[in-house]
Every structure is written in C-alpha cells, then in structure tokens.
Design an enzyme around this catalytic site. Structure first.
Site, mmCIF file in Angstrom:
data_model
loop_
_atom_site.group_PDB
_atom_site.id
_atom_site.type_symbol
_atom_site.label_atom_id
_atom_site.label_comp_id
_atom_site.label_asym_id
_atom_site.label_seq_id
_atom_site.Cartn_x
_atom_site.Cartn_y
_atom_site.Cartn_z
ATOM 1 C CB CYS A 214 -0.936 0.365 1.009
ATOM 2 S SG CYS A 214 -2.475 -1.376 1.228
ATOM 3 N NE ARG B 74 4.699 2.058 -0.136
ATOM 4 C CZ ARG B 74 5.554 1.470 0.854
ATOM 5 N NH1 ARG B 74 6.940 1.201 0.894
ATOM 6 N NH2 ARG B 74 5.657 0.991 1.852
ATOM 7 C CD1 TRP C 263 -0.342 -6.614 -3.623
ATOM 8 C CD2 TRP C 263 -0.572 -6.515 -1.669
ATOM 9 N NE1 TRP C 263 -0.023 -7.444 -3.374
ATOM 10 C CE2 TRP C 263 -0.392 -7.924 -2.612
ATOM 11 C CE3 TRP C 263 -1.143 -7.047 0.346
ATOM 12 C CZ2 TRP C 263 0.061 -9.152 -1.748
ATOM 13 C CZ3 TRP C 263 -0.955 -8.054 0.578
ATOM 14 C CH2 TRP C 263 -0.195 -9.797 -0.101
ATOM 15 C CG ASN D 229 0.927 0.229 4.390
ATOM 16 O OD1 ASN D 229 0.505 -0.721 4.090
ATOM 17 N ND2 ASN D 229 2.961 0.445 4.935
ATOM 18 N N GLY D 230 -0.931 -1.996 6.406
ATOM 19 C CA GLY D 230 -0.355 -2.091 7.208
ATOM 20 C C GLY D 230 -1.670 -3.479 7.314
ATOM 21 C CD GLU E 25 16.796 -13.140 -7.879
ATOM 22 O OE1 GLU E 25 16.134 -13.409 -7.122
ATOM 23 O OE2 GLU E 25 16.317 -12.186 -8.286
ATOM 24 C CE LYS F 202 13.628 -11.347 -9.921
ATOM 25 N NZ LYS F 202 13.610 -10.814 -9.140
ATOM 26 C CD GLU G 154 9.652 -12.039 -8.321
ATOM 27 O OE1 GLU G 154 9.445 -11.232 -7.550
ATOM 28 O OE2 GLU G 154 11.523 -11.375 -9.439
ATOM 29 C CG HIS H 91 17.873 -37.652 -6.416
ATOM 30 N ND1 HIS H 91 18.735 -38.822 -5.452
ATOM 31 C CD2 HIS H 91 19.464 -36.609 -5.914
ATOM 32 C CE1 HIS H 91 19.729 -39.625 -5.770
ATOM 33 N NE2 HIS H 91 20.593 -37.826 -5.569
ATOM 34 C CE LYS I 222 11.121 -2.610 -5.555
ATOM 35 N NZ LYS I 222 11.652 -4.349 -6.268
#
Ligand code: G6P
Length: 610
Positions: free
Chosen positions: A2, A27, A74, A100-101, A483, A487, A490, A506, A605
C-alpha cells in the site's frame, strides 16, 4: 505494501496527490482513492484496478482543495472494490483515513464500535481507524489519532484528515514506514520518499508512536501524551530521474541497465588503498568478529537468494558456519542461537514484516544483528546493531534486479572482510579479489552495451509460450538459478523450478520430455565438469538447453541449444554477472507474452504484512 501520500500547501492538490501515487504504485495496485477537503467537506474518489483507472475518472473531482490524502492498495482484508478502497470515512463523514499494514485486533474493535452504533461500509481492517478517530475526537485531530493508535494492535501507518480541522494532516506509524517531506509553504506525508521526490529532498523519518502533525507552514512531532519530540531533517540524495523511466519501456529494463552504476556506487569507498575491504557502519569490532561462531542470514524472496550467495562466500573465505533461512520460517522455528551468533538481515526495503520479526527474535536470543538494506531510515536500520547500505538507488520494478546485485556485492565484501579479520585470507588474497571486484561494473557495463538484451530477446521469443522451465546450477550458481527461476515466475507466470543439478536424478528429471527447456548456469567453476555431466543427462532426455557460460567457452556451444556468454571473472564473483542474462530472459519472455512486467499480478514490492 500500500502506498500513502498526503499533501498540505497552497496549491490545488488533486494532481499532486495523483502524481505521488504514481510513484508509489509499485507498493500495490489493486485499487486506489483520493480524498480532498474542499469547501468544508470531503471530495472522495475511489477506483478498482491500477492507477490508470483512477486517472480516467480524476476530473470528476474538483481541482480546488489544497489538502488531501491518497492511497494505492494491496488488499489484505477485503477484496479489491470501491467500498474497500481507501480513504475510508467515519459515520459522520467528518474524518477520512488511509492505512497501510494490518490492524490485528480489528474484529474486536469493529464489534465494539458496531455495538455502539457505528456503521461500517467496507470489509477492511482499516476502516476501524476512521470510527475510532470519530469516537475519540474532542476538537483535536492530533489527540484523536493518538487515542485511536493506543487501541489498535498490529503494524500499520495511518494518516487522517478532518473537515473540522481543514488545515492539518495527522500521521502515525507502528513498524511500517512513514516519511515527511518538507517543502516551501507545503509539506507531504508518505509511505516512501518517491512520492515527493520531485518536489523536495528534505525529509523527516518519524519513529513508532510519534504523532506527526503536518500543516502548510509547519511539521511538528509529539509523543502520545502530546509532548513535543525533535527529529533531525535529513537530505535525500536520490536523483529525481530515478523515479522516471528515462526512455526505457519499463522500470525493470531500466533497472537492469542501471546495474553497473549500482554496483560501482555500492563499491565506492569500500575498497581501501591497499585493496582491503572497508565497511563503515558494520557495528562490529575485529574482536567481536573473531568471536562469531555462527551466522544466520534471514531474508525473503530475492534477498534470500543474495543471502545464499553470501553463505558460499562467508563459509569458503571466512570459515564460519552460515545458515540462510526464509524469515517467515525462521521466526517460528525456535532456532538454537545465542550471543556468539551474528544475524544478517538482507532486505532491500528494510520493511519486510517477516524479516523484521526474525531480526527481533535473533536479538532477543542475544545475537548481534546486521542489516543489509537499500533504504535509509527504514525500520531495519532502526533495529540493527550495524547497517551496510546497498547503494542501488530507487528500484521501482516489483521484480528486484539491481537491489539483488548490490546485495550480492555487499555479501561478498562482508565475506572478504571477515576472512581477513579471522585470518583465513591474507591481504594479498583479499586484494586480488577486490581488484577483480572493481572490474565488475565495467565488465557488466560492456556486456549490456554490447547487445546482450537484444540477443536474449531474440532467444526468448522462441520460449515465450512454454509450459514450464527448469533452472539448474551447482555451487554458487544454485542461488543464481533460483533467482532466475523466481524472475520467470514473478513476471512471466510460467511455472519454473530451480534445482541443484545434482538433485535432478532424485525426481525433477522425471518432468523432462522432448523439447523441455532447461536453463543451466554454467559459468567457469571447479564443479563445471560435474554440471556438464548433468547437462548431458538432460540432453539425453530430449531437453532443450540454454546455458549461461563464461566468454570464450566455445566448446559448450556444441553441446547446448543456446548460450548466453557473460564476461569471465573469478568464479566466486560470477553470480554478479551470471544472473543478468537470466533477468533479461525472464523479462523478454514476459514481454513476448504481453505481460505487464512492472506490475506483476498479486505481488507488491514491499511486504509489510506477515
Ligand atoms: C517482495 C518483493 C521481492 C523481494 C521480497 C523481499 O516479495 O516483491 O522482490 O525480494 O519482497 O523484500 P525485501 O525488501 O525484504 O528485500
């Protein structure tokens, strides 16, 4: 998670608030809203979806008001909808808030307020703040916000405005970000600096529980009892251009290309005359470094992968055992740690709720805590014993790129520093690594300038509609493969797994069939031959192999379908180069699929909720 922006000044603020929101869109982007005080009442606008939808209806709101609040969301509690979009108002329509939160005790508060007759119009936890302020208001918004804060549990930033006090914005934070921007005859409140970076570089970072009272001509901070608090004004040295795309089609692509500069900035002044590593802010004496028996790295997402690279460096160079753990697991694991442990929190934002909780847990157990972060004034910097800043500049693309590379660099520097202090590497050995580190920004710059992106784009076109990818590595190239896989997940939404290549037999090898695409991070390394055996195994199952390899490795070309060559460097430093073609590959796969890379679905983010 947010974005909040508030403005008070003498300019009509509708467009100022909207521009601020644009800078905070990374955000959260599932709904948004603006509230402005105009002619003694609120004008309110809400929309669902990203900010383009709010922009489309912006002129339904008069331009005149000079004080207001805006929010990009968000969703945590309540799906994205107009009703759940902030700002929220109370029953009387005299107070508007953005939050926010998370307000953890919102159900109990909501029930109590409803029993008193308060009527709720949303499913959010945030709305309780508006009603608590309504209930507490006795003529002072500052006091009402302080009272509401006392009753709310959780971690949140809340800003409020009132039609009865049309010249003031009041904000308060609890473990989530809030920053004040100081202008000339105008001031800002926001959850992050980019919101006002185009207008001012002067900022104040309030602490938890400080009531921030912002007017056109003044910014004052008080404790919950109303006593004044002093906070230093800080100057932000970010370039305003950082918040623009500067000709690139997306922030992510721009940030990939900014990596050479980000590395050079992060390295600056950290290598001394004799090649020694200099780590100002570390907060550890050589004696205390020698006493460390165990290092725990806690992090989430991409930062976790940077932590994994750090493990290889710290163990190999400094001979200290390192565990790397995702913070959300570590915090509930009852880990065996004590005063001889160093906890390193890697967090670009410095605000990730789980990472902060893991830091606190480590500290309670007696460990020293070091934060590696990109954000000055962030919560992690306030709670750590030492801080090493990455100097990546502002990163807006939700998928981290330049912050990752600079985190890896800091972890490598830390490895070298510890190694020398603990007597496992000589100055001469350290110097040979630090000399090579100094070359990396140039090597990467040349690589990017030499058509790397165009080549990767060409290859990616063929793979944009694959069902899945597999990424393989060995040793230091495992975190690079992880990583690269993250990417791809995402931003392209193509299921991708990463494995240590030795694990293939395996289980994962069963996934392969004719044409399955496998990305292999095969830069020079002492385990290169082992990795090549694994490449042969996947080739034998019909896989199409795309390799990242060190320049000059012509032999590999014959064995695989595509090679992305990166400049040669020491194998310990190779992750700084090897990950870049994977970032570009994910980027172009996503672009070729037509995805919005800067705003991947469901992500944000900065994750300030657990
Ligand atoms: C979110 C972001 C990731 C990031 C992770 C950890 O999930 O989308 O890019 O790696 O949070 O964030 P931090 O700020 O702690 O590095």
């Amino acid at each position: 998670m947010c974005g909040i922006v508030g403005y008070v000044g003498d300019r009509p603020c509708r467009d100022i608030l909207f521009r601020g929101l644009r800078k905070l869109e990374y955000r959260g982007y599932d709904s948004a809203g603006i509230s402005i005080i105009s002619d003694g009442r609120f004008e309110l606008l809400h929309s669902v979806g990203n900010l383009d939808n709010l922009e489309a209806i912006l002129d339904q709101m008069a331009e005149a008001g000079t004080l207001g609040l805006a929010h990009t969301r968000w969703a945590t509690h309540g799906r994205p909808s107009n009703e759940n979009a902030h700002p929220h108002t109370d029953c009387t329509g005299r107070f508007a808030i953005v939050l926010n939160g998370i307000v953890e005790n919102y159900l109990a508060l909501r029930a109590a307020l409803q029993a008193e007759g308060h009527e709720f119009t949303s499913d959010t936890d945030a709305e309780v703040a508006a009603h608590l302020i309504e209930r507490a208001f006795r003529g002072s918004l500052q006091e009402a916000v302080a009272e509401a804060y006392r009753q709310m549990e959780g971690h949140f930033t809340c800003c409020a405005i009132a039609v009865d006090e049309p010249d003031v914005i009041v904000g308060i934070r609890k473990e989530t970000p809030l920053v004040v921007g100081l202008g000339e005859g105008e001031n800002y409140l926001a959850s992050a600096i980019p919101a006002f970076l185009a207008e001012t570089r002067s900022a104040i970072f309030p602490e938890d529980g400080e009531v921030v009272v912002v007017r056109r001509e003044s910014v004052r901070l008080y404790d919950l009892e109303g006593l004044p608090v002093d906070r230093e004004v800080q100057t932000i040295d970010w370039d305003e251009e950082a918040a623009e795309k500067s000709g690139y089609e997306t922030f992510m692509l721009k940030e990939i290309h900014e990596q050479p500069t980000a590395l050079a900035d992060t390295l600056a002044e950290r290598i001394g005359q004799d090649g020694e590593v200099v780590l100002d802010g570390l907060g550890l004496t050589p004696e205390s470094i020698k006493e460390i028996r165990q290092i725990i790295v806690v992090a989430c997402g991409t930062s976790y992968h940077a932590g994994l690279v750090g493990k290889y460096a710290l163990e190999r160079w400094a001979r200290v055992p390192v565990e790397v753990e995702v913070a959300s697991e570590f915090r509930y694991r009852d880990p065996v740690i004590g005063p001889d442990c160093l906890c390193i929190a890697v967090t670009q934002s410095g605000e990730t709720a789980d990472t902060l909780a893991a830091m606190r847990l480590a500290r309670q157990a007696g460990a020293r805590v070091l934060a590696v972060t990109n954000i000055v004034g962030s919560q992690a910097t306030r709670e750590a014993d030492g801080v090493l800043f990455t100097r990546a500049g502002l990163e807006i693309g939700v998928a981290a790129t330049k912050t990752f590379l600079t985190q890896v660099l800091v972890m490598l520097l830390l490895g070298l520093y510890f190694a020398e202090v603990r007597g496992h590497l000589t100055r001469k050995q350290v110097r040979s690594y630090s000399d090579e580190l100094r070359n990396i920004p140039r090597l990467l710059g040349d690589y990017l300038a030499d058509g790397a992106a165009e080549h990767v784009d060409e290859v990616a076109r063929d793979y944009a509609f694959n069902r899945f990818f597999m990424c393989l590595g060995r040793n230091l190239s495992v975190p690079v493969a992880m990583e690269g896989a993250l990417k791809l997940k995402e931003i392209s939404y193509i299921p991708t797994d990463a494995y240590a290549a030795g694990e293939m037999k395996h289980g994962p090898i069963a996934l392969l069939e004719e044409g399955s695409p496998v990305l292999v991070v095969a830069t020079d390394s002492f385990v290169y031959d082992k990795l090549i055996s694994n490449v042969q195994e996947v080739r034998a199952r019909g896989a199409r192999v795309i390799a990242v390899a060190s320049e000059g490795n012509e032999a590999l070309k014959e064995m695989v379908d595509e090679v992305f060559y990166v400049p040669r460097t020491d194998e310990m430093l190779a992750p700084l180069l090897a990950v870049v073609p994977l970032q570009l590959f994910a980027y172009y796969v996503a672009k070729n699929k037509g995805e919005k890379v800067d705003q991947p679905r469901n992500l944000a983010k900065t994750v300030t909720v657990e």
